[in-house]
Design an enzyme around this catalytic site. Structure first.
Site, PDB file in Angstrom:
ATOM      1  N   ASP A  60       9.338   3.000   2.179  1.00  0.00           N
ATOM      2  CA  ASP A  60       7.718   3.537   2.440  1.00  0.00           C
ATOM      3  C   ASP A  60       7.783   3.518   4.040  1.00  0.00           C
ATOM      4  O   ASP A  60       7.137   2.588   4.269  1.00  0.00           O
ATOM      5  CB  ASP A  60       6.835   3.147   1.560  1.00  0.00           C
ATOM      6  CG  ASP A  60       5.773   4.103   1.943  1.00  0.00           C
ATOM      7  OD1 ASP A  60       5.476   4.785   2.930  1.00  0.00           O
ATOM      8  OD2 ASP A  60       4.666   3.788   1.138  1.00  0.00           O
ATOM      9  N   LYS A  85       2.288  11.004   7.249  1.00  0.00           N
ATOM     10  CA  LYS A  85       1.267  10.856   8.463  1.00  0.00           C
ATOM     11  C   LYS A  85       1.758  11.522   9.828  1.00  0.00           C
ATOM     12  O   LYS A  85       1.395  12.804  10.112  1.00  0.00           O
ATOM     13  CB  LYS A  85       1.240   9.237   8.533  1.00  0.00           C
ATOM     14  CG  LYS A  85       0.358   8.563   7.556  1.00  0.00           C
ATOM     15  CD  LYS A  85      -0.313   7.215   7.762  1.00  0.00           C
ATOM     16  CE  LYS A  85      -1.255   6.955   6.688  1.00  0.00           C
ATOM     17  NZ  LYS A  85      -0.932   5.850   5.799  1.00  0.00           N
ATOM     18  N   PHE A 123       0.910  -1.196   0.060  1.00  0.00           N
ATOM     19  CA  PHE A 123      -0.094   0.024   0.059  1.00  0.00           C
ATOM     20  C   PHE A 123       0.943   1.147   0.033  1.00  0.00           C
ATOM     21  O   PHE A 123       1.498   1.550   0.868  1.00  0.00           O
ATOM     22  CB  PHE A 123      -0.980  -0.006   1.086  1.00  0.00           C
ATOM     23  CG  PHE A 123      -1.806   1.274   1.193  1.00  0.00           C
ATOM     24  CD1 PHE A 123      -3.095   1.153   0.443  1.00  0.00           C
ATOM     25  CD2 PHE A 123      -1.654   2.628   1.566  1.00  0.00           C
ATOM     26  CE1 PHE A 123      -3.779   2.257   0.029  1.00  0.00           C
ATOM     27  CE2 PHE A 123      -2.429   3.541   1.566  1.00  0.00           C
ATOM     28  CZ  PHE A 123      -3.256   3.354   0.742  1.00  0.00           C
TER      29      PHE A 123
HETATM   30  C1  LIG Z   1      -1.101   5.960   4.294  1.00  0.00           C
HETATM   31  C2  LIG Z   1       0.110   5.451   3.732  1.00  0.00           C
HETATM   32  C3  LIG Z   1       0.534   5.945   2.431  1.00  0.00           C
HETATM   33  C4  LIG Z   1      -0.586   7.169   1.833  1.00  0.00           C
HETATM   34  O1  LIG Z   1      -0.610   8.357   2.623  1.00  0.00           O
HETATM   35  P1  LIG Z   1      -1.670   9.427   2.174  1.00  0.00           P
HETATM   36  O2  LIG Z   1      -1.300  10.528   3.293  1.00  0.00           O
HETATM   37  O3  LIG Z   1      -2.926   8.786   2.518  1.00  0.00           O
HETATM   38  O4  LIG Z   1      -1.512   9.744   0.736  1.00  0.00           O
HETATM   39  C5  LIG Z   1       1.467   5.512   1.701  1.00  0.00           C
HETATM   40  N1  LIG Z   1       2.364   4.638   2.067  1.00  0.00           N
HETATM   41  C6  LIG Z   1       1.934   3.910   3.273  1.00  0.00           C
HETATM   42  C7  LIG Z   1       2.857   2.792   3.580  1.00  0.00           C
HETATM   43  C8  LIG Z   1       0.755   4.449   3.942  1.00  0.00           C
HETATM   44  O5  LIG Z   1       0.483   3.776   5.294  1.00  0.00           O
END
Ligand SMILES: *Cc1c(COP(=O)(O)O)cnc(C)c1O
Length: 399
Positions: A226, A255, A141
């Site tokens: 990520d 986040k 994700f």
């Molecule tokens: C939440 C998330 C994203 C995307 O972040 P947004 O602020 O919702 O665009 C990307 N990578 C990971 C691992 C995430 O948990």
């Protein structure tokens, strides 16, 4: 004042149905606690998918925001501002990297990482024009843009949104042989989550990232981690990659960098990689705005001052022990790192949704991922007593 029912009805009538929320309306929050308009109190065990590591409305983050709002909030990058430099310096110090590029949402940080890797691939590695490949993992994700959902293996995220950006290759997660086999002379980068959060808190084998780093290094392939969900103390370290004693080439954060206040994200990297970006190549109107920088700076300072890495390690271990000791016949697995925890329900237990709704009715907010997993990721300021309180509810619903 409208009731919770009426607010939910209004969202459903006037809002697109791209979410299926737990039926609770939040109108007030503090620390790990939230309240609905009727005054019912709930413990937040989702933390907005780890965007609330510091807790709701942390006083230092709020104060920094108010102070900054009295000075200047938005400049655009057409001009310099007095908050961006110090913020970028702090970001590079806490990550051990050289330079950062500020954006807003996580998906934008991921897009930035992809653009950095491709440009580096052409200009530094010497990949022929338009041939760059980026390797990604199944069940990843990384966000919701058309490019990102194009390399998702989740049909619900991807189907109906094509045609997609080419240049991505998918391999199984936690599979080193597959990574080695997928690399070609045109591979620019490997994009990976140190723990797959949305997939259901999938923790790879010990040393996975260390070996990944070695393989990438030997093949002149950039390692992009990520850490939008795993970063900022969530798993017990400032960044999850620290467990493997490695350094990625590009680190994606978001986040919790926004301290629960606003979207703040960044791609952080080595000078060699960052130097491929020249004026006009990339940007964002709001990226690096002084308000976001003040919020991000305070968000990081709170993590450091309150040693929330240590807290996540200790409270996470305590919480996971309690969940395991429950010995519920409905559970077949308890997994996680720090305070990023998931429980796996047995097929006989039925859909996770009925349990997250029951938890809510008992005063605990958590969200299912997929059909049979429930994630527990409270703000890192949670105390042992509050975990005991949570366990009482969890036992009542799941034992
Ligand atoms: C939440 C998330 C994203 C995307 O972040 P947004 O602020 O919702 O665009 C990307 N990578 C990971 C691992 C995430 O948990």
């Amino acid at each position: 004042m409208p009731t919770s029912e009426e607010y939910m009805e209004m969202e459903s009538t006037y809002g697109a149905h791209n979410y299926h929320p737990i039926p609770v309306v939040i109108s007030k929050a503090e620390g790990i606690w939230v309240w609905d308009p009727e005054g019912r109190k709930y413990m937040d065990m989702l933390s907005s998918y780890s965007a609330l590591n510091q807790g709701h409305r942390h006083p230092k983050v709020i104060q920094a925001t108010v102070d900054q709002m009295d000075c200047v909030t938005l400049t655009s990058r057409a001009f310099y501002n007095d908050r961006l430099g110090p913020f970028l310096k702090l970001l590079t110090e806490v990550s051990g990297m050289d330079m950062a590029l500020p954006m807003n949402t996580g998906a934008e940080a991921v897009e930035t990482g992809i653009k950095l890797a491709r440009k580096w691939g052409y200009e530094v590695k010497g990949i022929p024009d338009n041939q760059a490949e980026i390797i990604v993992c199944e069940d990843n994700f990384h966000g919701r843009t058309t490019t990102i959902v194009g390399f998702s293996s989740d049909a619900g995220s991807r189907d109906g949104f094509g045609p997609f950006t080419p240049g991505f290759k998918m391999i199984p997660y936690n599979d080193l042989a597959a990574l080695e086999a997928a690399i070609t002379p045109n591979t620019a980068a490997f994009l990976v989550e140190p723990i797959q959060g949305e997939a259901g808190v999938i923790v790879p084998d010990d040393g996975y990232l260390k070996e990944v780093s070695r393989i990438c290094g030997e093949n002149n392939v950039l390692l992009i981690t990520d850490e939008i969900q795993t970063g900022f103390c969530r798993t017990g370290k400032m960044f999850c990659f620290e467990y493997d004693n490695i350094k990625p080439d590009i680190l994606l954060v978001g986040k919790a960098l926004g301290g629960g206040l606003m979207p703040v994200s960044a791609a952080i990297g080595s000078k060699e990689v960052m130097d491929v970006m020249k004026p006009g190549n990339h940007g964002s109107t709001f990226g690096g705005n002084p308000l976001a920088c003040a919020v991000g700076t305070a968000a990081i300072e709170v993590l450091i001052d309150e040693k929330l890495d240590v807290a996540a390690t200790e409270m996470g271990a305590y919480f996971m022990d309690q969940l395991r000791e429950m010995n519920s016949p409905k559970l077949c697995d308890v997994r996680g790192k720090g305070l990023l925890i998931a429980i796996q329900l047995t097929p006989e237990a039925g859909p996770a949704r009925q349990y997250t709704e029951a938890l809510k009715s008992n005063g605990l907010l958590a969200k299912e991922t997929h059909d049979s997993t429930i994630r527990f990721a409270p703000p890192l300021v949670i105390t042992k007593e509050e975990i005991d309180q949570a366990m009482e509810i969890i036992r009542k619903v799941l034992a």
